[in-house]
Design an enzyme around this catalytic site. Structure first.
Site, PDB file in Angstrom:
ATOM      1  N   GLY A 142       0.825  -1.199   0.000  1.00  0.00           N
ATOM      2  CA  GLY A 142       0.000   0.000   0.000  1.00  0.00           C
ATOM      3  C   GLY A 142       0.862   1.253   0.000  1.00  0.00           C
ATOM      4  O   GLY A 142       2.069   1.211   0.252  1.00  0.00           O
ATOM      5  N   CYS A 143       0.220   2.386  -0.274  1.00  0.00           N
ATOM      6  CA  CYS A 143       0.978   3.642  -0.386  1.00  0.00           C
ATOM      7  C   CYS A 143       1.490   4.133   0.971  1.00  0.00           C
ATOM      8  O   CYS A 143       2.660   4.491   1.101  1.00  0.00           O
ATOM      9  CB  CYS A 143       0.135   4.706  -1.080  1.00  0.00           C
ATOM     10  SG  CYS A 143      -1.510   4.949  -0.371  1.00  0.00           S
ATOM     11  N   PHE A 144       0.621   4.157   1.988  1.00  0.00           N
ATOM     12  CA  PHE A 144       1.094   4.554   3.313  1.00  0.00           C
ATOM     13  C   PHE A 144       2.153   3.585   3.858  1.00  0.00           C
ATOM     14  O   PHE A 144       3.159   4.027   4.434  1.00  0.00           O
ATOM     15  CB  PHE A 144      -0.070   4.670   4.300  1.00  0.00           C
ATOM     16  CG  PHE A 144      -0.900   5.907   4.131  1.00  0.00           C
ATOM     17  CD1 PHE A 144      -0.344   7.169   4.249  1.00  0.00           C
ATOM     18  CD2 PHE A 144      -2.262   5.818   3.864  1.00  0.00           C
ATOM     19  CE1 PHE A 144      -1.116   8.320   4.096  1.00  0.00           C
ATOM     20  CE2 PHE A 144      -3.041   6.956   3.713  1.00  0.00           C
ATOM     21  CZ  PHE A 144      -2.466   8.208   3.821  1.00  0.00           C
ATOM     22  N   THR A 146       4.316   1.884   2.161  1.00  0.00           N
ATOM     23  CA  THR A 146       5.570   2.152   1.451  1.00  0.00           C
ATOM     24  C   THR A 146       6.277   3.356   2.054  1.00  0.00           C
ATOM     25  O   THR A 146       7.476   3.317   2.359  1.00  0.00           O
ATOM     26  CB  THR A 146       5.300   2.398  -0.047  1.00  0.00           C
ATOM     27  OG1 THR A 146       4.763   1.205  -0.633  1.00  0.00           O
ATOM     28  CG2 THR A 146       6.576   2.779  -0.777  1.00  0.00           C
ATOM     29  N   CYS A 147       5.518   4.441   2.255  1.00  0.00           N
ATOM     30  CA  CYS A 147       6.104   5.677   2.776  1.00  0.00           C
ATOM     31  C   CYS A 147       6.475   5.546   4.248  1.00  0.00           C
ATOM     32  O   CYS A 147       7.380   6.228   4.721  1.00  0.00           O
ATOM     33  CB  CYS A 147       5.104   6.817   2.586  1.00  0.00           C
ATOM     34  SG  CYS A 147       5.831   8.467   2.645  1.00  0.00           S
TER      35      CYS A 147
END
Length: 327
Positions: A142-144, A146-147
């Protein structure tokens, strides 16, 4: 030349894959699907596309790799048969990222193919590069996560506590939606927190790092990007030089000498970081990390292409060495 099929190309992540893969020298997109637009020319639906692809209701011919851009549960229901038939698959949904019990409690949904979860490798190259090389089935993070995960990978195994991730995302992270809350007039000049009773990506980050943390997510008035500020404490002093050196073998991660900016990663597969030691608190060493990515690129489709490159033994950065979209 590898033949590629994209399931749900009409999603933001599907369109981002289309943008990236059209410039990739080793692949050709031969089939695309879209749940509500089957039979239409892709160029009629999206005027910026000038190719000959027609949107299908399902993949009908053989391909070397499938990208699935469907939402959770719907993705597993569609790609399960392809996985069972041994077709290389990269899933951009959450369906194969978590152990089955954690998935079902987090997404409040019965998993349609629980027996297939163990076939998938979690596709965060900075964490699992060697496993991705030999995998046919990859669950794209997911994007969160990953960050939030990448900045803390060098600290795995260290005694860090009180981890707090304060993250802001652009509206494209919500997908193509008709919800009133996602209208321009609602989000412009606005800023708000959401999922305060627990964001679905929090368990994913915890599962990656094997630590407990708190994630607070905010909707910022921008289209692309995630800006995360991560606070943590440690009983031991963190060697910042060692932290920076850890990422020297990871081509898309850059540790900067100042706070990164969202626009500097827009349209790229980069993750830009900044780490800073803070004053001690309760005799604990305190730190802050700032992390930025493009949620549609490194947080979704760009990372999926990075995983494809590793899977097919292409140069890891192939098709992804583009400059940010600026301004």
């Amino acid at each position: 030349m590898k033949k590629i099929g994209i399931i749900n190309v009409t999603s933001y992540s599907g369109l981002e894959l289309l943008r990236i893969l059209r410039a990739h020298p080793e692949v050709e997109i031969t089939q695309v699907t879209g749940r509500s637009m089957a039979g239409e020319k892709l160029s009629d639906v999206f005027s910026f596309y000038n190719g000959n692809l027609v949107i299908q209701d399902e993949l009908k011919d053989s391909v070397d790799l499938i990208f699935s851009c469907l939402p959770h549960k719907a993705s597993a229901e569609v790609i399960g048969k392809f996985v069972n038939n041994g077709i290389n698959t990269i899933d951009l949904s959450a369906d194969f990222r978590l152990p089955v019990k954690l998935y079902e409690s987090t997404y409040e949904s019965k998993h349609p193919y629980p027996s297939l979860i163990n076939k998938f490798i979690y596709g965060l190259p900075e964490l699992n590069r060697n496993k991705i090389f030999s995998s046919k089935f990859i669950s794209n993070p997911g994007c969160f996560p990953t960050c939030g995960t990448i900045p803390l990978i060098p600290l795995i195994g260290k005694d860090i506590v009180n981890v707090i991730i304060d993250a802001k995302t652009g509206i494209s992270g919500a997908g193509r939606s008709k919800k009133v809350d996602h209208n321009f007039s609602e989000i412009s000049d606005n800023f708000s927190a959401y999922s305060l009773n627990g964001h679905r990506h929090e368990p994913e980050i915890e599962n990656n790092l094997k630590i407990n943390l708190h994630l607070t997510t905010h909707l910022a008035p921008m289209v692309r990007g995630i800006f995360s500020t991560i606070y943590f404490q440690s009983n031991e002093k963190i060697d910042l030089k060692e932290y920076v050196n850890f990422f020297s073998e990871h081509p898309f991660v850059y540790v900067l000498n100042e706070s990164p900016k969202v626009k500097d990663v827009r349209g790229t597969n980069n993750c830009n970081l900044f780490i800073q030691e803070l004053k001690k608190n309760n005799d604990l060493n305190s730190y802050r990390i700032i992390s930025v990515i493009d949620n549609l690129t490194k947080g979704a489709s760009g990372q999926a292409v990075q995983n494809m490159n590793l899977m097919f033994d292409f140069e890891e950065t192939l098709g992804l060495n583009n400059m940010p979209l600026y301004p």
